[in-house]
Design a protein around this motif. Structure first.
Motif, PDB file in Angstrom:
ATOM      1  N   GLU A 148      33.040  44.609  47.471  1.00 40.57           N
ATOM      2  CA  GLU A 148      34.154  44.133  46.653  1.00 40.57           C
ATOM      3  C   GLU A 148      34.050  42.629  46.404  1.00 40.57           C
ATOM      4  OE1 GLU A 148      36.188  45.918  45.147  1.00 40.57           O
ATOM      5  OE2 GLU A 148      36.465  47.802  46.219  1.00 40.57           O
ATOM      6  N   TYR A 149      33.601  41.902  47.415  1.00 42.57           N
ATOM      7  CA  TYR A 149      33.479  40.451  47.295  1.00 42.57           C
ATOM      8  C   TYR A 149      32.063  40.013  46.914  1.00 42.57           C
ATOM      9  CZ  TYR A 149      38.089  40.269  49.427  1.00 42.57           C
ATOM     10  OH  TYR A 149      39.433  40.434  49.667  1.00 42.57           O
ATOM     11  N   PHE A 150      31.080  40.827  47.279  1.00 39.94           N
ATOM     12  CA  PHE A 150      29.683  40.516  46.983  1.00 39.94           C
ATOM     13  C   PHE A 150      29.019  41.717  46.324  1.00 39.94           C
ATOM     14  CE2 PHE A 150      30.882  37.688  50.407  1.00 39.94           C
ATOM     15  CZ  PHE A 150      30.298  36.475  50.049  1.00 39.94           C
ATOM     16  N   PRO A 151      29.410  42.041  45.103  1.00 38.41           N
ATOM     17  CA  PRO A 151      28.814  43.187  44.425  1.00 38.41           C
ATOM     18  C   PRO A 151      27.330  42.967  44.144  1.00 38.41           C
ATOM     19  CG  PRO A 151      30.145  41.899  42.895  1.00 38.41           C
ATOM     20  CD  PRO A 151      30.404  41.340  44.259  1.00 38.41           C
ATOM     21  N   THR A 152      26.570  44.039  44.203  1.00 37.36           N
ATOM     22  CA  THR A 152      25.138  43.959  43.925  1.00 37.36           C
ATOM     23  C   THR A 152      24.919  43.789  42.424  1.00 37.36           C
ATOM     24  OG1 THR A 152      24.636  45.366  45.811  1.00 37.36           O
ATOM     25  CG2 THR A 152      22.928  45.141  44.126  1.00 37.36           C
ATOM     26  N   ILE A 153      24.194  42.722  42.059  1.00 36.57           N
ATOM     27  CA  ILE A 153      23.888  42.460  40.650  1.00 36.57           C
ATOM     28  C   ILE A 153      22.368  42.409  40.519  1.00 36.57           C
ATOM     29  CG2 ILE A 153      24.207  40.896  38.692  1.00 36.57           C
ATOM     30  CD1 ILE A 153      26.758  39.887  40.083  1.00 36.57           C
ATOM     31  N   ALA A 154      21.797  43.525  40.142  1.00 40.64           N
ATOM     32  CA  ALA A 154      20.331  43.627  40.065  1.00 40.64           C
ATOM     33  C   ALA A 154      19.795  43.065  38.753  1.00 40.64           C
ATOM     34  CB  ALA A 154      19.902  45.079  40.233  1.00 40.64           C
ATOM     35  N   ASN A 208      37.428  17.128  49.339  1.00 38.61           N
ATOM     36  CA  ASN A 208      36.732  18.276  48.764  1.00 38.61           C
ATOM     37  C   ASN A 208      36.898  18.203  47.245  1.00 38.61           C
ATOM     38  OD1 ASN A 208      35.679  20.726  47.939  1.00 38.61           O
ATOM     39  ND2 ASN A 208      36.455  21.828  49.718  1.00 38.61           N
ATOM     40  N   HIS A 209      35.861  17.732  46.587  1.00 37.89           N
ATOM     41  CA  HIS A 209      35.887  17.443  45.157  1.00 37.89           C
ATOM     42  C   HIS A 209      35.373  18.626  44.324  1.00 37.89           C
ATOM     43  CE1 HIS A 209      34.675  14.784  41.589  1.00 37.89           C
ATOM     44  NE2 HIS A 209      35.950  14.541  41.762  1.00 37.89           N
ATOM     45  N   ARG A 210      35.098  19.761  44.991  1.00 31.73           N
ATOM     46  CA  ARG A 210      34.581  20.914  44.265  1.00 31.73           C
ATOM     47  C   ARG A 210      35.641  21.517  43.346  1.00 31.73           C
ATOM     48  NH1 ARG A 210      32.303  22.685  49.891  1.00 31.73           N
ATOM     49  NH2 ARG A 210      30.272  21.645  49.840  1.00 31.73           N
ATOM     50  N   LYS A 211      35.163  22.101  42.240  1.00 35.81           N
ATOM     51  CA  LYS A 211      36.017  22.905  41.364  1.00 35.81           C
ATOM     52  C   LYS A 211      35.277  24.218  41.148  1.00 35.81           C
ATOM     53  CE  LYS A 211      36.742  18.429  40.101  1.00 35.81           C
ATOM     54  NZ  LYS A 211      35.810  17.310  40.254  1.00 35.81           N
ATOM     55  N   MET A 212      35.752  25.282  41.763  1.00 38.94           N
ATOM     56  CA  MET A 212      35.046  26.553  41.667  1.00 38.94           C
ATOM     57  C   MET A 212      36.046  27.698  41.620  1.00 38.94           C
ATOM     58  SD  MET A 212      33.448  26.556  45.543  1.00 38.94           S
ATOM     59  CE  MET A 212      34.435  25.988  46.936  1.00 38.94           C
ATOM     60  N   THR A 213      35.691  28.698  40.852  1.00 39.83           N
ATOM     61  CA  THR A 213      36.500  29.898  40.742  1.00 39.83           C
ATOM     62  C   THR A 213      35.573  31.110  40.756  1.00 39.83           C
ATOM     63  OG1 THR A 213      38.263  28.813  39.483  1.00 39.83           O
ATOM     64  CG2 THR A 213      38.085  31.201  39.264  1.00 39.83           C
ATOM     65  N   ILE A 214      35.975  32.153  41.468  1.00 36.81           N
ATOM     66  CA  ILE A 214      35.235  33.412  41.501  1.00 36.81           C
ATOM     67  C   ILE A 214      36.207  34.535  41.171  1.00 36.81           C
ATOM     68  CG2 ILE A 214      33.724  34.916  42.840  1.00 36.81           C
ATOM     69  CD1 ILE A 214      34.567  31.508  44.228  1.00 36.81           C
ATOM     70  N   VAL A 238      26.700  34.049  41.146  1.00 41.67           N
ATOM     71  CA  VAL A 238      28.120  34.074  41.511  1.00 41.67           C
ATOM     72  C   VAL A 238      28.274  34.279  43.019  1.00 41.67           C
ATOM     73  CG1 VAL A 238      30.324  35.255  41.145  1.00 41.67           C
ATOM     74  CG2 VAL A 238      28.768  34.900  39.227  1.00 41.67           C
ATOM     75  N   THR A 239      27.356  35.018  43.613  1.00 45.42           N
ATOM     76  CA  THR A 239      27.428  35.245  45.058  1.00 45.42           C
ATOM     77  C   THR A 239      27.308  33.938  45.850  1.00 45.42           C
ATOM     78  OG1 THR A 239      26.537  36.572  46.872  1.00 45.42           O
ATOM     79  CG2 THR A 239      24.945  35.639  45.368  1.00 45.42           C
ATOM     80  N   ASP A 240      26.592  32.949  45.281  1.00 44.37           N
ATOM     81  CA  ASP A 240      26.457  31.658  45.955  1.00 44.37           C
ATOM     82  C   ASP A 240      27.762  30.868  45.902  1.00 44.37           C
ATOM     83  OD1 ASP A 240      23.782  32.357  46.324  1.00 44.37           O
ATOM     84  OD2 ASP A 240      23.178  31.430  44.438  1.00 44.37           O
ATOM     85  N   ILE A 241      28.445  30.930  44.765  1.00 43.77           N
ATOM     86  CA  ILE A 241      29.745  30.260  44.650  1.00 43.77           C
ATOM     87  C   ILE A 241      30.746  30.926  45.583  1.00 43.77           C
ATOM     88  CG2 ILE A 241      31.524  29.458  43.047  1.00 43.77           C
ATOM     89  CD1 ILE A 241      29.544  29.990  40.767  1.00 43.77           C
ATOM     90  N   GLN A 242      30.691  32.250  45.654  1.00 39.55           N
ATOM     91  CA  GLN A 242      31.561  32.987  46.556  1.00 39.55           C
ATOM     92  C   GLN A 242      31.304  32.599  48.017  1.00 39.55           C
ATOM     93  OE1 GLN A 242      34.386  34.720  46.474  1.00 39.55           O
ATOM     94  NE2 GLN A 242      33.799  36.853  46.096  1.00 39.55           N
TER      95      GLN A 242
END
Length: 402
Positions: free
Chosen positions: A215-221, A146-152, A191-195
């Motif tokens: 809390e984990y997937f806040p709505t960002i309109a 798993n070579h991903r580097k991601m932070t949320i 950000v929701t996609d990275i999450q």
């Protein structure tokens, strides 16, 4: 005594080789039926582009300090050296103050000591390894990283790119020197996609799932100024995307990667682009952090240079940046190298940039890096020593693992 010597020197290595080959072949066959890649929808948000470790980690640490609800982290490498210990202390402090902190690192790549893991867990940080080695195809799973580097952070800020956690990434390795890398800070809808991808990887590591709440997937309109799209791959989809992107080039093509071991399909697409008048620029490191990958690139580079491609070895330090830039249309920045491992084995995460100002910012950085690089001549690759030739032949035979 002679009989046992023959067994030890010839027979055991032969059967070990056959077992590895069969294990890898059968494991890959099964993986081909299970693998998937995800093109998340195009998003509009705000992206900050980082090109050096100090600037990146200053911003990264500041965002973590300001986290209110949760911090989700995955790095391929997460050492508990001077830089890593600084991050560990920060994460422990956040966990002790009620922030939910969940950390993953690749099982073989991480490099974290038992002491580092214990320190995290003692403070309430949930730590696990991703992509664990498993039966029945032991050797194949050993190579599936798993070579991903991601932070949320709080579901509102995301990071994706090439930086890992280790002192070398801020230039503290005297042999490698300054470290060139690319990383993106994302605010907005993407950000929701990275999450989503982090939580998918977290569950595959057999950890507790998270509720899909605000809390984990806040709505960002609100839409931001930058248009982008996230691609998550696990040994499929990336080769096709790169090939199709290269085929769209009309004027110029920049390929930046620490390693250059393309598939035959991608090599063919680059050659066709050159034949159609596209200026091809390939930026690679002069220094090496792997015993074979530099030699593995020689045959591919010679062929491209004979057609007119320009190849450069970055000399200011180590070049770890990963980018594919196609005219002013699209730029890919992420975790994937231009090599067989990223195409067919690793879990990767890339971001496709469509905003002209971001594309220009990446291009300007690469143009400045070219100015600090050595222009490679075809003779440089042809006039090799005996040992360089030997390493090249070995590398070409194991290129699928490079």
């Amino acid at each position: 005594m002679t009989f046992y010597l023959i067994i030890g020197v010839f027979v055991i290595p032969f059967f070990l080789f056959i077992w590895c080959k069969l294990d890898f072949m059968l494991g890959k066959k099964r993986h081909n039926h299970e693998r998937e890649h995800i093109f998340y929808p195009r998003r509009k948000g705000h992206i900050t582009f980082f090109r050096d470790g100090k600037t990146f980690f200053d911003a990264y640490f500041e965002d973590i300090k300001n986290a209110q609800h949760h911090i989700h982290i995955h790095f391929f490498i997460f050492r508990d050296d001077q830089l890593g210990s600084q991050l560990i202390r920060l994460l422990c402090n956040k966990a002790e103050n009620g922030v939910h902190v969940n950390v993953m690192a690749d099982r073989l790549g991480a490099g974290m000591s038992r002491k580092g893991r214990r320190t995290l867990k003692k403070s309430g940080v949930q730590f696990t390894y991703s992509q664990k080695v498993s039966l029945p195809f032991l050797f194949f799973s050993l190579n599936r990283r798993n070579h991903r580097k991601m932070t949320i952070i709080d579901g509102k800020i995301g990071y994706v790119g090439g930086f890992n956690v280790g002192d070398e990434y801020i230039g503290r390795n005297p042999e490698l020197g300054f470290w060139r890398d690319f990383h993106l800070r994302i605010e907005g809808q993407g950000v929701t996609d990275i999450q989503t991808q982090f939580l998918s990887d977290w569950m595959k590591a057999k950890q507790t799932p998270f509720p899909k709440d605000d809390e984990y997937f806040p709505t960002i309109a609100e839409e931001g100024k930058d248009t982008y799209q996230i691609l998550a791959s696990d040994g499929s989809g990336l080769e096709t995307f790169f090939t199709q992107a290269i085929e769209q080039a009309k004027k110029y093509l920049y390929i930046a990667s620490p390693y250059f071991v393309p598939s035959n399909r991608i090599q063919k697409s680059i050659l066709q682009a050159i034949d159609q008048g596209v200026d091809v620029h390939i930026i690679l490191p002069e220094k090496r952090d792997h015993p074979f990958v530099k030699e593995a690139s020689y045959a591919f580079l010679e062929q491209l240079m004979s057609k007119g491609a320009s190849v450069y070895y970055f000399r200011e330090g180590f070049f770890h940046a990963k980018a594919l830039l196609i005219d002013e249309k699209c730029c890919d920045v992420g975790t994937a190298n231009m090599d067989m491992r990223s195409f067919f084995l690793n879990n990767e995460m890339n971001v496709l940039l469509f905003s002209s100002d971001l594309i220009q910012e990446v291009k300007n950085t690469l143009d400045k890096d070219i100015e600090k690089s050595l222009r490679v001549k075809k003779e440089d690759l042809q006039n090799k020593s005996f040992w360089a030739n030997a390493r090249e032949q070995i590398a070409l035979r194991i290129k699928e693992l490079l």
